[in-house]
Design a protein around this motif. Structure first.
Motif, mmCIF file in Angstrom:
data_model
loop_
_atom_site.group_PDB
_atom_site.id
_atom_site.type_symbol
_atom_site.label_atom_id
_atom_site.label_comp_id
_atom_site.label_asym_id
_atom_site.label_seq_id
_atom_site.Cartn_x
_atom_site.Cartn_y
_atom_site.Cartn_z
ATOM 1 N N ASN A 267 22.060 6.430 7.397
ATOM 2 C CA ASN A 267 21.104 6.279 6.308
ATOM 3 C C ASN A 267 20.909 4.808 5.947
ATOM 4 O O ASN A 267 20.849 3.953 6.816
ATOM 5 C CB ASN A 267 21.539 7.112 5.093
ATOM 6 N N ALA A 268 20.807 4.492 4.660
ATOM 7 C CA ALA A 268 20.554 3.119 4.220
ATOM 8 C C ALA A 268 20.917 2.986 2.754
ATOM 9 O O ALA A 268 21.058 3.986 2.037
ATOM 10 C CB ALA A 268 19.086 2.744 4.439
ATOM 11 N N LEU A 269 21.041 1.737 2.302
ATOM 12 C CA LEU A 269 21.370 1.422 0.911
ATOM 13 C C LEU A 269 20.205 0.692 0.246
ATOM 14 O O LEU A 269 19.264 0.251 0.914
ATOM 15 C CB LEU A 269 22.625 0.547 0.856
ATOM 16 N N ARG A 270 20.304 0.535 -1.061
ATOM 17 C CA ARG A 270 19.248 -0.147 -1.818
ATOM 18 C C ARG A 270 18.955 -1.525 -1.225
ATOM 19 O O ARG A 270 17.789 -1.926 -1.103
ATOM 20 C CB ARG A 270 19.673 -0.277 -3.289
ATOM 21 N N VAL A 271 19.993 -2.249 -0.836
ATOM 22 C CA VAL A 271 19.789 -3.579 -0.279
ATOM 23 C C VAL A 271 18.939 -3.526 0.987
ATOM 24 O O VAL A 271 18.148 -4.447 1.260
ATOM 25 C CB VAL A 271 21.149 -4.265 -0.003
ATOM 26 N N ASP A 272 19.044 -2.453 1.758
ATOM 27 C CA ASP A 272 18.245 -2.313 2.981
ATOM 28 C C ASP A 272 16.793 -2.011 2.652
ATOM 29 O O ASP A 272 15.875 -2.565 3.278
ATOM 30 C CB ASP A 272 18.837 -1.214 3.863
ATOM 31 N N PHE A 273 16.561 -1.133 1.662
ATOM 32 C CA PHE A 273 15.192 -0.860 1.214
ATOM 33 C C PHE A 273 14.542 -2.159 0.726
ATOM 34 O O PHE A 273 13.383 -2.449 1.049
ATOM 35 C CB PHE A 273 15.196 0.181 0.105
ATOM 36 N N ASP A 274 15.275 -2.931 -0.069
ATOM 37 C CA ASP A 274 14.733 -4.185 -0.590
ATOM 38 C C ASP A 274 14.428 -5.166 0.540
ATOM 39 O O ASP A 274 13.408 -5.874 0.510
ATOM 40 C CB ASP A 274 15.727 -4.820 -1.565
ATOM 41 N N HIS A 275 15.306 -5.206 1.541
ATOM 42 C CA HIS A 275 15.095 -6.098 2.688
ATOM 43 C C HIS A 275 13.816 -5.714 3.443
ATOM 44 O O HIS A 275 13.023 -6.589 3.840
ATOM 45 C CB HIS A 275 16.310 -6.025 3.609
ATOM 46 N N VAL A 276 13.613 -4.423 3.633
ATOM 47 C CA VAL A 276 12.406 -3.954 4.325
ATOM 48 C C VAL A 276 11.156 -4.343 3.541
ATOM 49 O O VAL A 276 10.177 -4.862 4.108
ATOM 50 C CB VAL A 276 12.458 -2.433 4.536
ATOM 51 N N MET A 277 11.166 -4.101 2.238
ATOM 52 C CA MET A 277 9.979 -4.414 1.442
ATOM 53 C C MET A 277 9.705 -5.911 1.418
ATOM 54 O O MET A 277 8.541 -6.338 1.484
ATOM 55 C CB MET A 277 10.130 -3.845 0.029
ATOM 56 N N ALA A 278 10.756 -6.719 1.362
ATOM 57 C CA ALA A 278 10.560 -8.171 1.413
ATOM 58 C C ALA A 278 9.956 -8.592 2.750
ATOM 59 O O ALA A 278 9.056 -9.451 2.799
ATOM 60 C CB ALA A 278 11.892 -8.883 1.183
ATOM 61 N N ALA A 279 10.431 -7.992 3.840
ATOM 62 C CA ALA A 279 9.886 -8.311 5.165
ATOM 63 C C ALA A 279 8.422 -7.896 5.266
ATOM 64 O O ALA A 279 7.602 -8.606 5.870
ATOM 65 C CB ALA A 279 10.714 -7.608 6.247
ATOM 66 N N MET A 280 8.084 -6.764 4.670
ATOM 67 C CA MET A 280 6.679 -6.344 4.651
ATOM 68 C C MET A 280 5.816 -7.341 3.877
ATOM 69 O O MET A 280 4.723 -7.716 4.312
ATOM 70 C CB MET A 280 6.568 -4.948 4.026
ATOM 71 N N SER B 147 0.846 -1.186 0.000
ATOM 72 C CA SER B 147 0.000 0.000 0.000
ATOM 73 C C SER B 147 0.881 1.236 0.000
ATOM 74 O O SER B 147 2.061 1.186 0.359
ATOM 75 C CB SER B 147 -0.901 0.005 1.237
ATOM 76 N N PHE B 148 0.321 2.366 -0.404
ATOM 77 C CA PHE B 148 1.089 3.608 -0.382
ATOM 78 C C PHE B 148 1.498 3.970 1.048
ATOM 79 O O PHE B 148 2.570 4.541 1.274
ATOM 80 C CB PHE B 148 0.276 4.753 -0.997
ATOM 81 N N VAL B 149 0.646 3.653 2.017
ATOM 82 C CA VAL B 149 0.972 3.940 3.416
ATOM 83 C C VAL B 149 2.181 3.117 3.849
ATOM 84 O O VAL B 149 3.148 3.637 4.422
ATOM 85 C CB VAL B 149 -0.230 3.651 4.334
ATOM 86 N N ASP B 150 2.155 1.820 3.563
ATOM 87 C CA ASP B 150 3.285 0.967 3.924
ATOM 88 C C ASP B 150 4.555 1.414 3.200
ATOM 89 O O ASP B 150 5.653 1.415 3.788
ATOM 90 C CB ASP B 150 2.983 -0.482 3.569
ATOM 91 N N ALA B 151 4.427 1.780 1.928
ATOM 92 C CA ALA B 151 5.591 2.210 1.152
ATOM 93 C C ALA B 151 6.232 3.452 1.743
ATOM 94 O O ALA B 151 7.455 3.620 1.685
ATOM 95 C CB ALA B 151 5.197 2.447 -0.300
ATOM 96 N N ALA B 152 5.418 4.329 2.345
ATOM 97 C CA ALA B 152 5.960 5.545 2.970
ATOM 98 C C ALA B 152 6.718 5.230 4.252
ATOM 99 O O ALA B 152 7.462 6.085 4.753
ATOM 100 C CB ALA B 152 4.834 6.537 3.254
ATOM 101 N N ALA B 153 6.555 4.020 4.788
ATOM 102 C CA ALA B 153 7.262 3.623 6.009
ATOM 103 C C ALA B 153 8.580 2.922 5.717
ATOM 104 O O ALA B 153 9.359 2.658 6.643
ATOM 105 C CB ALA B 153 6.374 2.710 6.853
ATOM 106 N N VAL B 154 8.862 2.621 4.454
ATOM 107 C CA VAL B 154 10.041 1.828 4.122
ATOM 108 C C VAL B 154 11.325 2.552 4.502
ATOM 109 O O VAL B 154 12.252 1.952 5.063
ATOM 110 C CB VAL B 154 10.042 1.455 2.626
ATOM 111 N N GLU B 155 11.410 3.853 4.230
ATOM 112 C CA GLU B 155 12.668 4.566 4.452
ATOM 113 C C GLU B 155 13.076 4.555 5.919
ATOM 114 O O GLU B 155 14.239 4.254 6.237
ATOM 115 C CB GLU B 155 12.571 6.005 3.941
#
Length: 337
Positions: A283-296, A135-143
């Motif tokens: 901060n964070a790297l692309r691999v961290d963003f991807d890890h968060v989205m996979a966990a979600m 969801s857009f709400v969840d996506a806004a929490a990724v960072e």
């Protein structure tokens, strides 16, 4: 386009700004959907940010939809995306070592340049990560969650270690969640009874009350006198960081997730006899963003519990000014466009 401007400390206003226009080569235009409100945004509003020029459009926890792309951009129009708000130079020593998160000349949306509390934003296409299925709400929490995921990855300690996370705000809770996902036995410390109750009751973490006279005593009690193998400080408090050295076991590590202005001091004999590591995490790297989205996607992150407050763009000036001072019950707030 409509934009929310922090014109000076304590003053939020709406302005009509020119639309960004067509994206150039390598860039994309994003229609902003949701913006998470960060502690940094509250500091900007309160005039506590040390390196900020006003007026400023705040906002760096962003989700949206790609509406136009420039030449050479592979991401498609209509794609739902998370925005990586860290703009790196691509040339400095950190960038050459694939560490753009600590670029020498880094610029962060909403801090060094205008951010996402506006209807449209031009972004380098490399800073956009597909968020299909979220969801857009969840996506806004990724960072903000990626900050904690990056800190855990920086620690490089194996599953099974005993871990203490100091600070039960959004960054600390995110760190604790990803430490738990990594298989670590996680305890949370904070001075707020309300936040400890949330961490324990809603997220299932054992907790330590940091407001006790000597927190090192319960630290030793929880660890059979050894202290914790791994300690993360996410408080933004100089006193907390300095105290954290005493919570680290011999051979352990302290990860500084938060940053404070000024100098940190510690006892060198205590540091040395532990042969402990002190690790900075930025901060964070692309691999961290991807890890968060996979966990979600796997349901491992209870985003709905973390996002406790919601507002609209129209109501955000009133709500941001109120939440800057009224923190009771607040973990993470999100603006819907």
């Amino acid at each position: 386009m409509k934009a929310l401007i922090c014109r000076k400390p304590g003053e939020l206003i709406f302005e009509d700004r020119p639309a960004p226009g067509r994206p150039g080569a390598g860039w994309a235009l994003v229609s902003i959907s949701h913006v998470g409100i960060c502690g940094t945004d509250y500091h900007i509003f309160e005039g506590k940010h040390p390196y900020l020029a006003y007026p400023r459009i705040m906002g760096h926890e962003l989700s949206g939809t790609v509406t136009a792309v420039g030449e050479g951009v592979a991401i498609a129009r209509g794609e739902r995306v998370v925005v990586n708000p860290y703009f790196a130079c691509g040339k400095c020593i950190a960038c050459r070592r694939d560490k753009p998160n600590c670029c020498v000349s880094i610029e962060v949306l909403g801090v060094h340049r205008d951010g996402g509390m506006c209807e449209e934003l031009l972004v380098p296409a490399g800073n956009l990560y597909p968020a299909a299925g979220l969801s857009f709400v969840d996506a806004a929490a990724v960072e903000f969650l990626a900050i904690g995921a990056h800190a855990v990855r920086r620690s490089k300690l194996a599953a099974g270690v005993r871990t203490l996370v100091i600070g039960a705000g959004p960054i600390g809770l995110g760190t604790a969640l990803f430490a738990r996902i990594a298989g670590q036995a996680v305890t949370i410390m904070d001075m707020s009874r309300e936040r400890l109750d949330f961490a324990e009751g809603q997220l299932g973490f054992p907790v330590i009350d940091g407001a006790t006279v000597s927190p090192v005593d319960p630290v030793r009690e929880r660890t059979d006198g050894d202290c914790f193998d791994l300690v993360f400080d996410a408080t933004g408090s100089k006193a907390s960081i300095e105290a954290a050295f005493a919570y680290v076991a011999h051979g352990g590590a302290l990860v500084m997730v938060s940053v404070v202005k000024g100098e940190i001091s510690f006892s060198d004999p205590e540091f040395h006899k532990r042969e402990m590591m002190v690790i900075g995490s930025r901060n964070a790297l692309r691999v961290d963003f991807d890890h968060v989205m996979a966990a979600m996607h796997h349901g491992a992150i209870p985003v709905a519990k973390l996002i406790t407050h919601h507002t609209t763009l129209q109501n955000s000036p009133h709500d941001i000014s109120r939440w800057a001072h009224q923190k009771s019950g607040l973990i993470k707030a999100v603006i819907a466009f």
